[in-house]
Design a protein around this motif. Structure first.
Motif, PDB file in Angstrom:
ATOM      1  N   ASN A 106       0.823  -1.212   0.000  1.00  0.00           N
ATOM      2  CA  ASN A 106       0.000   0.000   0.000  1.00  0.00           C
ATOM      3  C   ASN A 106       0.857   1.263   0.000  1.00  0.00           C
ATOM      4  OD1 ASN A 106      -2.328  -1.550   0.011  1.00  0.00           O
ATOM      5  ND2 ASN A 106      -2.507  -1.530   2.246  1.00  0.00           N
ATOM      6  N   ALA A 107       1.934   1.223   0.777  1.00  0.00           N
ATOM      7  CA  ALA A 107       2.832   2.386   0.817  1.00  0.00           C
ATOM      8  C   ALA A 107       3.491   2.614  -0.545  1.00  0.00           C
ATOM      9  CB  ALA A 107       3.896   2.193   1.892  1.00  0.00           C
ATOM     10  N   PHE A 108       3.927   1.528  -1.193  1.00  0.00           N
ATOM     11  CA  PHE A 108       4.524   1.646  -2.524  1.00  0.00           C
ATOM     12  C   PHE A 108       3.509   2.194  -3.526  1.00  0.00           C
ATOM     13  CE2 PHE A 108       8.174  -0.327  -0.973  1.00  0.00           C
ATOM     14  CZ  PHE A 108       9.105  -0.584  -1.967  1.00  0.00           C
ATOM     15  N   ALA A 109       2.295   1.647  -3.485  1.00  0.00           N
ATOM     16  CA  ALA A 109       1.268   2.085  -4.429  1.00  0.00           C
ATOM     17  C   ALA A 109       0.956   3.573  -4.260  1.00  0.00           C
ATOM     18  CB  ALA A 109       0.009   1.244  -4.240  1.00  0.00           C
ATOM     19  N   ASP A 110       0.844   4.016  -2.991  1.00  0.00           N
ATOM     20  CA  ASP A 110       0.543   5.429  -2.733  1.00  0.00           C
ATOM     21  C   ASP A 110       1.681   6.331  -3.202  1.00  0.00           C
ATOM     22  OD1 ASP A 110      -1.866   4.723  -1.637  1.00  0.00           O
ATOM     23  OD2 ASP A 110      -1.180   4.862   0.451  1.00  0.00           O
ATOM     24  N   TYR A 111       2.901   5.909  -2.920  1.00  0.00           N
ATOM     25  CA  TYR A 111       4.056   6.745  -3.262  1.00  0.00           C
ATOM     26  C   TYR A 111       4.286   6.807  -4.772  1.00  0.00           C
ATOM     27  CZ  TYR A 111       8.805   8.573  -3.347  1.00  0.00           C
ATOM     28  OH  TYR A 111       9.920   9.332  -3.608  1.00  0.00           O
ATOM     29  N   LEU A 112       4.161   5.626  -5.429  1.00  0.00           N
ATOM     30  CA  LEU A 112       4.455   5.569  -6.857  1.00  0.00           C
ATOM     31  C   LEU A 112       3.267   5.945  -7.729  1.00  0.00           C
ATOM     32  CD1 LEU A 112       6.444   2.192  -6.872  1.00  0.00           C
ATOM     33  CD2 LEU A 112       7.401   4.490  -7.014  1.00  0.00           C
ATOM     34  N   GLY A 113       2.059   5.884  -7.135  1.00  0.00           N
ATOM     35  CA  GLY A 113       0.865   6.147  -7.921  1.00  0.00           C
ATOM     36  C   GLY A 113       0.618   5.098  -8.979  1.00  0.00           C
ATOM     37  N   LEU A 114       0.977   3.838  -8.671  1.00  0.00           N
ATOM     38  CA  LEU A 114       0.850   2.747  -9.631  1.00  0.00           C
ATOM     39  C   LEU A 114      -0.036   1.639  -9.088  1.00  0.00           C
ATOM     40  CD1 LEU A 114       4.600   2.415 -10.733  1.00  0.00           C
ATOM     41  CD2 LEU A 114       2.743   3.556 -11.985  1.00  0.00           C
ATOM     42  N   GLU A 115      -0.606   0.860 -10.002  1.00  0.00           N
ATOM     43  CA  GLU A 115      -1.396  -0.305  -9.619  1.00  0.00           C
ATOM     44  C   GLU A 115      -0.460  -1.463  -9.280  1.00  0.00           C
ATOM     45  OE1 GLU A 115      -4.695  -0.838  -9.400  1.00  0.00           O
ATOM     46  OE2 GLU A 115      -5.281   1.211  -9.903  1.00  0.00           O
TER      47      GLU A 115
END
Length: 285
Positions: A106-115
């Motif tokens: 979730n942290a990666f998705a939020d930071y990168l803005g990727l699915e």
């Protein structure tokens, strides 16, 4: 009542069931369990491992085992339907169900803005990283214990040290991280390979350890091997101490970083080497 302090009674171990449920190999769960349980001195997990769980039929068997031996459940499951079944069953049994990767994902998705890529075992695909690890392992095996010193310039890391300073296991750990690592033993009766001081591309690291610790490890090894020749020169503390001091002078003369492995695990030593390697590469860029 006597004023003499009573000896502290040993703390009893707390045994508990923990289910590791993964749609991949389960290595991530195993590592996280060991790291977490190590923080609780008396906690002793009874592990139930279920790996490559990718169908509802396989999940049925896992749920039955959890019901038979309720306990903490750690899981990495991609399929939403299977996750939901696992979570519902754990809620019915009133046992914790922890999706260990969710906070990171979730942290990666939020930071990168990727699915997120919803694919089980994606880290084990036969991609470039996989083949790099295989090549590194092949290289490390071929350059273990002073083999092929003429080819050391092609290494990324070269470990140098006296006998029993964990050179080989540390190299294998690095190889599994995709790092081409070689190691060269320093032998009291021989000069170091002449190629070592001239190395430019690899990070050369000296490994050392307490002479007392080395002497103990060597003596144990000789006992296990039932060795009878040259044992005293290999294990006697004064001889080992002189050997270690000579190695340290050699490291200093070449201005190599030195790591004392006396109280370090192989993983900790490798982590320090990776930090040095990263800093070196950063400086080169």
């Amino acid at each position: 009542m006597s004023a003499t302090a009573m000896p502290a009674s040993p703390r009893l171990a707390t045994w508990f069931h923990v289910h590791l449920v993964s749609d991949s190999t389960g290595e991530t769960l195993n590592t996280l369990l060991k790291a977490t349980a190590a923080r609780f001195e008396t906690a002793k997990p009874l592990e139930h491992v279920a790996s490559l769980v990718r169908s509802h039929v396989q999940l049925d068997k896992v749920l039955a085992r959890i019901e038979q031996a309720p306990g903490l459940v750690m899981y990495t499951i991609v399929d939403a339907g299977m996750r939901r079944r696992l979570e519902v069953k754990c809620a019915e049994l009133q046992v914790p169900a922890i999706s260990v990767l969710d906070p990171l994902l979730n942290a990666f998705a939020d930071y990168l803005g990727l699915e997120q890529t919803m694919r089980a075992g994606g880290q084990y695909e036969l991609d470039e990283d996989y083949f790099r690890r295989i090549a590194a392992i092949d290289y490390t095996l071929a350059h273990d214990d002073g083999q092929m010193t003429w080819d050391l310039e092609s290494a990324e890391v070269v470990l140098v040290g006296v006998s029993r300073t964990s050179k080989t296991p540390t190299c294998m750990y690095l190889a599994n991280r995709g790092i081409k690592a070689a190691n060269v033993p320093l032998v009291p009766t021989s000069d170091p390979p002449p190629e070592l001081p001239g190395l430019r591309k690899p990070l050369v690291v000296g490994l050392t350890a307490s002479p007392d610790r080395l002497s103990s490890i060597r003596a144990s090894r000789m006992t296990n091997l039932a060795a009878t020749q040259d044992v005293e020169s290999y294990t006697e503390q004064s001889a080992v101490r002189a050997e270690v001091q000579k190695a340290k002078r050699y490291f200093a003369s070449n201005q190599w970083p030195v790591i004392d492995v006396t109280r370090r695990s192989v993983e900790e030593t490798a982590a320090k080497i990776l930090t040095l390697l990263s800093a070196r590469r950063g400086g080169a860029e």
